[in-house]
Motif scaffolding. Structure first.
Motif, mmCIF file in Angstrom:
data_model
loop_
_atom_site.group_PDB
_atom_site.id
_atom_site.type_symbol
_atom_site.label_atom_id
_atom_site.label_comp_id
_atom_site.label_asym_id
_atom_site.label_seq_id
_atom_site.Cartn_x
_atom_site.Cartn_y
_atom_site.Cartn_z
ATOM 1 N N SER A 59 16.306 60.657 59.140
ATOM 2 C CA SER A 59 16.458 62.082 58.838
ATOM 3 C C SER A 59 15.163 62.624 58.240
ATOM 4 N N GLY A 60 14.777 63.801 58.694
ATOM 5 C CA GLY A 60 13.527 64.387 58.235
ATOM 6 C C GLY A 60 12.339 63.985 59.081
ATOM 7 N N TYR A 61 12.521 62.974 59.914
ATOM 8 C CA TYR A 61 11.449 62.514 60.806
ATOM 9 C C TYR A 61 11.843 62.680 62.274
ATOM 10 N N ARG A 62 13.114 62.439 62.585
ATOM 11 C CA ARG A 62 13.583 62.503 63.968
ATOM 12 C C ARG A 62 14.628 63.598 64.130
ATOM 13 N N TYR A 63 14.741 64.097 65.347
ATOM 14 C CA TYR A 63 15.719 65.147 65.647
ATOM 15 C C TYR A 63 17.133 64.584 65.686
ATOM 16 N N ASP A 162 11.164 56.660 56.996
ATOM 17 C CA ASP A 162 11.214 56.830 58.445
ATOM 18 C C ASP A 162 11.614 55.500 59.075
ATOM 19 N N ASP A 249 13.441 74.111 68.635
ATOM 20 C CA ASP A 249 14.557 73.177 68.730
ATOM 21 C C ASP A 249 14.533 72.427 70.056
ATOM 22 N N ALA A 252 11.760 69.884 69.818
ATOM 23 C CA ALA A 252 12.138 68.811 68.890
ATOM 24 C C ALA A 252 13.139 67.863 69.527
ATOM 25 N N ALA A 258 11.828 65.713 64.105
ATOM 26 C CA ALA A 258 12.479 66.700 63.251
ATOM 27 C C ALA A 258 11.833 68.072 63.460
ATOM 28 N N ARG A 261 8.817 69.276 61.538
ATOM 29 C CA ARG A 261 7.545 68.615 61.822
ATOM 30 C C ARG A 261 6.889 69.168 63.088
#
Length: 417
Positions: A59-63, A162, A249, A252, A258, A261
């Protein structure tokens, strides 16, 4: 008995803890092959009792919300660390063994959707975080509740990492293995506490509800959650926010990165306010002039141009259309009867919460209570308990919740003023 907090929010009873620094059997090798999956399944089949389960996401790195590491532990078998990325198509032997077991998770609703994507689903479930809520524990994070009940100190530190990183550092794997190490023992401690409080059946109904719930439905107009969107007071510029958000979106999702990013919310708002007409004007804005964003300038400008080309009747309204009652804070001025009803219901539920040591939000969904008070349609002679019970059951309230709350609310909401 759960320890109570003092005025500073600290436990009034000091808890002596023993640091849990490494798994008792050491950190196992990560399973990355079909053969490893088959061996792990055979090992877990030789164990006994429930299965401790955890999953690490990025979470916060990947969609996506996919699991990048799955941790499994069973008494008599040991711990398995599974990399589900290279083994995704090889998990049938594992599913055959573990899908018939009771799983023990902490905050199960966070991990179950990603595990279900892998074909891994529990026959029964025990959620130690939810058990802690029902038992009245003041803090229900894994480290806090393990310290409170087992006297063990779990040192956190990599939960927000991550986990799509490869190879995973040894210290992260140590952390991951420790997260499932005490879960079965914690489950037994929580079961004893719930039994002592006569809440075992309440917990069973809640666990089954979570097990069957599936992933939450996507919220409408997610683009309206863009940070600082309240600063946009013009429908055309609001359309720019929507087009930039949607473009971001899509990128991403395609790249599994994410959204923040790809492009931060602040850049979307800045572009909507400036409404640049050329690539040069766009690149003069903060963030858009950076090397990564310059390569995507045409995609961002195309989104802005699409918003500018929309006819007036397709522009988004400044405020989202209501799909239910208005926010409760607005009731008192224009809907005083509904506001008073909601205040009475909330007061009664707060009192009940204190009596049974269960948080108000776990007694019954606050949204169900809000809709009940807004839609109230009870005539003289109607069975009020039947009316409230029907509304709650229709909204997904569990039997134990209805049994506790319906009589209290019926009495409170029909009391003589």
């Amino acid at each position: 008995m759960p320890a109570q907090n003092d005025e500073d929010g600290q436990n009034s009873a000091s808890v002596t803890t023993v640091p849990l620094l490494e798994p008792r059997d050491g950190v196992p090798e990560v399973v990355t092959t079909a053969r490893g999956v088959a061996d792990a399944a055979a090992m877990l089949a030789q164990g006994h009792g429930p299965l401790a389960v955890d999953a690490e996401r990025a979470s916060g790195y990947r969609y996506s919300a996919r699991a990048y590491l799955v941790q499994l532990r069973r008494e008599g078998a040991g711990t398995v660390l599974l990399d589900p990325i290279p083994t995704r198509d090889d998990l049938a032997p594992l599913a055959e063994v573990i899908n018939d077991l009771e799983w023990v998770l902490h905050s199960a609703d966070q991990d179950l959707p990603g595990l279900a994507e892998l074909g891994l689903r529990p026959a029964t479930l025990y959620d130690t975080e939810l058990a802690g809520r029902l038992a009245g524990f003041p803090r229900v994070g894994l480290a806090a509740i393990v310290a409170e009940t087992l006297g063990l100190e779990l040192r956190k530190g990599h939960g927000a990492a991550d986990w799509s990183t490869r190879p995973l550092p040894e210290s992260w794997l140590n952390y991951a293995a420790l997260d499932v190490e005490p879960l079965v023992e914690l489950r037994e401690a929580m079961a004893r506490e719930l039994e002592r409080q006569n809440k075992t059946e309440w917990a069973a109904q809640e666990f089954e509800h979570i097990r069957l719930a599936g992933p939450p439905a996507p919220k409408p107009d997610r683009w309206r959650r863009t940070s600082k969107i309240h600063a946009i007071k013009d429908r055309r510029r609001l359309a720019i926010v929507r087009e930039l958000w949607t473009t971001r979106d899509e990128i991403a999702a395609r790249r599994d990165i994410a959204p923040g990013r790809i492009l931060p919310d602040s850049a979307i708002i800045a572009a909507a306010e400036a409404s640049p007409a050329t690539v040069e004007q766009l690149q003069a804005l903060p963030v858009f002039g950076g090397p990564r964003q310059r390569r995507s300038s045409r995609a961002w400008l195309n989104a802005i141009e699409r918003a500018r080309a929309l006819p007036e009747d397709r522009l988004p309204p400044l405020t989202p259309p209501l799909t239910g009652p208005p926010p409760a804070g607005r009731w008192s001025r224009h809907h005083p009867a509904e506001a008073e009803r909601l205040a009475v219901a909330r007061g009664e539920l707060t009192a009940l919460s204190e009596e049974v040591a269960v948080p108000v939000e776990n007694l019954v969904s606050p949204e169900l209570v809000r809709r009940l008070c807004w839609d109230w349609d009870v005539a003289a002679g109607d069975d009020v308990e039947e009316y409230i019970g029907g509304r709650f059951a229709e909204g997904g309230a569990r039997p134990w919740q209805c049994e506790l709350t319906v009589p209290r609310l019926a009495k409170a909401l029909t009391a003589e003023k």
